[in-house]
Design a protein around this motif. Structure first.
Motif, PDB file in Angstrom:
ATOM      1  N   SER A  50       0.832  -1.205   0.000  1.00  0.00           N
ATOM      2  CA  SER A  50       0.000   0.000   0.000  1.00  0.00           C
ATOM      3  C   SER A  50       0.866   1.255   0.000  1.00  0.00           C
ATOM      4  O   SER A  50       0.517   2.260  -0.632  1.00  0.00           O
ATOM      5  N   GLU A  53       1.944   2.110  -3.344  1.00  0.00           N
ATOM      6  CA  GLU A  53       0.859   2.767  -4.083  1.00  0.00           C
ATOM      7  C   GLU A  53       0.744   4.243  -3.661  1.00  0.00           C
ATOM      8  O   GLU A  53       0.330   5.089  -4.454  1.00  0.00           O
ATOM      9  N   ILE A  81      -5.448  -3.185  -6.905  1.00  0.00           N
ATOM     10  CA  ILE A  81      -4.624  -4.159  -7.633  1.00  0.00           C
ATOM     11  C   ILE A  81      -5.346  -4.476  -8.948  1.00  0.00           C
ATOM     12  O   ILE A  81      -6.553  -4.686  -8.950  1.00  0.00           O
ATOM     13  N   THR A 172      -7.747  -1.036  -2.337  1.00  0.00           N
ATOM     14  CA  THR A 172      -7.479  -2.456  -2.084  1.00  0.00           C
ATOM     15  C   THR A 172      -7.667  -2.748  -0.605  1.00  0.00           C
ATOM     16  O   THR A 172      -7.189  -1.994   0.249  1.00  0.00           O
TER      17      THR A 172
HETATM   18  C1  0RA Z   1       0.104  -2.414 -10.235  1.00  0.00           C
HETATM   19  C2  0RA Z   1      -0.539  -1.535 -11.068  1.00  0.00           C
HETATM   20  C3  0RA Z   1      -1.522  -0.704 -10.539  1.00  0.00           C
HETATM   21  C4  0RA Z   1      -1.850  -0.770  -9.202  1.00  0.00           C
HETATM   22  C5  0RA Z   1      -1.188  -1.664  -8.348  1.00  0.00           C
HETATM   23  C6  0RA Z   1      -0.214  -2.478  -8.881  1.00  0.00           C
HETATM   24  C7  0RA Z   1      -1.529  -1.705  -6.903  1.00  0.00           C
HETATM   25  C8  0RA Z   1      -1.034  -2.728  -6.069  1.00  0.00           C
HETATM   26  C9  0RA Z   1      -1.373  -2.698  -4.710  1.00  0.00           C
HETATM   27  C10 0RA Z   1      -1.090  -3.503  -3.611  1.00  0.00           C
HETATM   28  C11 0RA Z   1      -1.756  -2.934  -2.514  1.00  0.00           C
HETATM   29  N1  0RA Z   1      -2.416  -1.850  -2.896  1.00  0.00           N
HETATM   30  C12 0RA Z   1      -2.216  -1.662  -4.238  1.00  0.00           C
HETATM   31  N2  0RA Z   1      -2.671  -0.697  -5.032  1.00  0.00           N
HETATM   32  C13 0RA Z   1      -2.334  -0.710  -6.343  1.00  0.00           C
HETATM   33  C14 0RA Z   1      -2.255   0.259 -11.406  1.00  0.00           C
HETATM   34  C15 0RA Z   1      -3.197  -0.407 -12.349  1.00  0.00           C
HETATM   35  C16 0RA Z   1      -3.907   0.590 -13.214  1.00  0.00           C
HETATM   36  O1  0RA Z   1      -4.837   1.251 -12.714  1.00  0.00           O
HETATM   37  O2  0RA Z   1      -3.533   0.718 -14.376  1.00  0.00           O
END
Ligand code: 0RA
Length: 220
Positions: A50, A53, A81, A172
């Motif tokens: 997190s 992010e 995610i 998430t």
């Molecule tokens: C990869 C890409 C995107 C978001 C995340 C990972 C993500 C992973 C975690 C793990 C915990 N909280 C998270 N929040 C985001 C972006 C994908 C997109 O919108 O294109």
């Protein structure tokens, strides 16, 4: 013959089981130790995803809750995610939760974002949890998947009744209960969690942490 209480595994479950087997065989190699320190490492693995992010510029709030049943939830208001399907037909969420990220923090990853490695560690926490549930809020929907000792109980689905109290359009929510057969103790120490949250909060301007202990109905 009566249905046994043991899980029935299909081919894909067996693949996940085999993939996560090294973690359950040698947990210390992945989380340092299987004592209370290693136990608390589970929370930091999930919080760090997190935080990545937040460092990527999206999550502004992280909620951590110690629940009465010994489970812990971590919620963020980041992008969520990704849930889109990989060419194999498996959701990116399922891959994040069930595939060991070889080489971990030192290898290249499609999910690498500004110094952080998204999702790395989540599969380790999942493998060492008796059960885990992840909810992803995006596209106006709540997607979720549940796992038993790391193995998905079903494919990623949507639900009209999210468990997470998240009131942001994206984010998430992860909730997990450590597997007592993997640790010498599964008792969370509030102070240890608080210290670890504070130490991270100090480093990141504009990121807000909320910590609640439902075991004692105290929140800070
Ligand atoms: C990869 C890409 C995107 C978001 C995340 C990972 C993500 C992973 C975690 C793990 C915990 N909280 C998270 N929040 C985001 C972006 C994908 C997109 O919108 O294109």
């Amino acid at each position: 013959m009566a249905k046994s209480s043991a899980l029935k595994y299909d081919a894909s479950s067996i693949q996940v089981l085999e993939g996560l087997e090294p973690v359950r065989k040698r947990p210390g190699m992945y989380i340092g130790s299987t004592d209370q320190k290693g136990l608390h490492h589970l929370i930091t693995e999930i919080i760090d995803n997190s935080i990545d992010e937040a460092l990527a510029g999206y999550a502004k709030h992280i909620w951590v809750t110690l629940h009465k049943d010994g489970s812990v939830s971590v919620t963020d208001d980041g992008r969520g995610i990704p849930v889109d399907k990989h060419k194999s037909g498996v959701s990116a969420l399922e891959l994040t939760m069930t595939k060991l990220h070889a080489g971990g923090k030192f290898s290249e990853s499609a999910y690498k974002v500004s110094g952080g490695l998204h999702g790395v560690g989540a599969s380790v926490v999942n493998a060492l949890s008796d059960w885990m549930r992840v909810e992803v809020r995006r596209d106006g929907k709540t997607y979720f998947q549940e796992y038993k000792r790391g193995v998905p109980k079903a494919k990623v689905q949507t639900t009209p009744n999210p468990q997470s109290p998240l009131n942001s359009p994206t984010g998430t929510f992860s909730v997990f209960k450590p597997d007592p057969t993997m640790f010498t103790t599964v008792d969370w120490d509030y102070k240890t969690v608080e210290d670890s949250v504070r130490n991270r909060a100090y480093l990141i301007a504009g990121l807000h942490f909320y910590l609640a202990d439902e075991r004692s109905s105290t929140s800070k």
